[in-house]
Write a protein that holds these residues in place. Sequence first.
Motif, short mmCIF file in Angstrom:
data_model
loop_
_atom_site.label_atom_id
_atom_site.label_comp_id
_atom_site.label_asym_id
_atom_site.label_seq_id
_atom_site.Cartn_x
_atom_site.Cartn_y
_atom_site.Cartn_z
N GLU A 110 0.85 -1.19 0.00
CA GLU A 110 0.00 0.00 0.00
C GLU A 110 0.89 1.24 0.00
O GLU A 110 1.77 1.39 0.83
N LYS A 111 0.64 2.14 -0.95
CA LYS A 111 1.43 3.36 -1.06
C LYS A 111 1.06 4.36 0.03
O LYS A 111 0.08 4.18 0.76
N ASN A 112 1.83 5.43 0.12
CA ASN A 112 1.58 6.45 1.13
C ASN A 112 0.23 7.13 0.95
O ASN A 112 -0.32 7.68 1.91
N ASP A 113 -0.31 7.11 -0.28
CA ASP A 113 -1.61 7.75 -0.52
C ASP A 113 -2.79 6.81 -0.27
O ASP A 113 -3.94 7.16 -0.50
N GLY A 114 -2.50 5.58 0.18
CA GLY A 114 -3.56 4.63 0.48
C GLY A 114 -3.93 3.72 -0.66
O GLY A 114 -4.66 2.74 -0.47
N ASN A 115 -3.46 4.00 -1.87
CA ASN A 115 -3.72 3.12 -3.01
C ASN A 115 -2.68 2.01 -3.08
O ASN A 115 -1.59 2.12 -2.51
N LEU A 116 -3.00 0.96 -3.80
CA LEU A 116 -2.07 -0.17 -3.91
C LEU A 116 -1.03 0.08 -4.99
O LEU A 116 -1.30 0.75 -6.00
N ALA A 117 0.14 -0.48 -4.77
CA ALA A 117 1.27 -0.27 -5.68
C ALA A 117 1.18 -1.22 -6.87
O ALA A 117 1.87 -2.24 -6.94
N ILE A 118 0.31 -0.87 -7.80
CA ILE A 118 0.12 -1.68 -8.99
C ILE A 118 -0.17 -0.75 -10.17
O ILE A 118 -0.85 0.26 -10.02
N ALA A 119 0.41 -1.07 -11.32
CA ALA A 119 0.19 -0.28 -12.53
C ALA A 119 -0.18 -1.21 -13.67
O ALA A 119 0.26 -2.37 -13.72
N GLU A 120 -0.96 -0.70 -14.61
CA GLU A 120 -1.42 -1.51 -15.73
C GLU A 120 -1.18 -0.76 -17.04
O GLU A 120 -1.45 0.43 -17.14
#
Length: 216
Positions: free
Chosen positions: A35-45
């Motif tokens: 989980e990134k510092n902004d609360g979103n998950l560390a995944i890119a598409e």
Amino acid sequence: MTIIKIYRNLNPHKKTAMIFEDILPFIPDGWHILEKNDGNLAIAEGDLNQDGLMDKAFVIEGEDKQTEEEYYVPPRSLLIALRNSDNSYSLSIKADNAIMLRNQGGVFGDPFQDIKIESGSLLLEFYGGSNYRWYMYYRFRYQDDGWYLIGVTKGSYFTGTATMDEADEEDYNLLTGDYTIKKFEDSEIKTTKGNRGKRPLVNLKDFVPGDEGSQF
């Protein structure tokens, strides 16, 4: 991103299971998507190998075993999964040293900022420090049957006298050898450009952020 924010109050394991079932086979037991510092998950598409299919790059983190008696920093890994024509995924690479750990950002805290896919390349962003802040951006591309570092941007600034827009910054295009160096002096940014020549590209499997001086 909307779906991710809806589930941000769930623990990382539940988030992973509910949203990213297609890549679960690549995540070891006891690990979860960071989980990134902004609360979103560390995944890119995005399409990383130019076949018209949407691939996924993501960061996973091991189980946090820290206790009151023992300090522990869980490991992290970067994974890239390429999409197949039948909508399944194949793991292209697992890089165990490519992601900075949560204790490597100084007073600022966890230095991992983001993972992105832009223009067919993978971008990793790190940021940290205290009064003196630093940032490092690394760009990778799939070519010659491997993942290679093709671009680096790194900078620093003192928060008492400058902002990030006024940071001393070095930007390198490792494919061409071109570079741009910016220095904030006498209340203005002075820019120097040049070409240092082409050098062997660093493979992602050998990459360690922060050690770029000895790598490229």
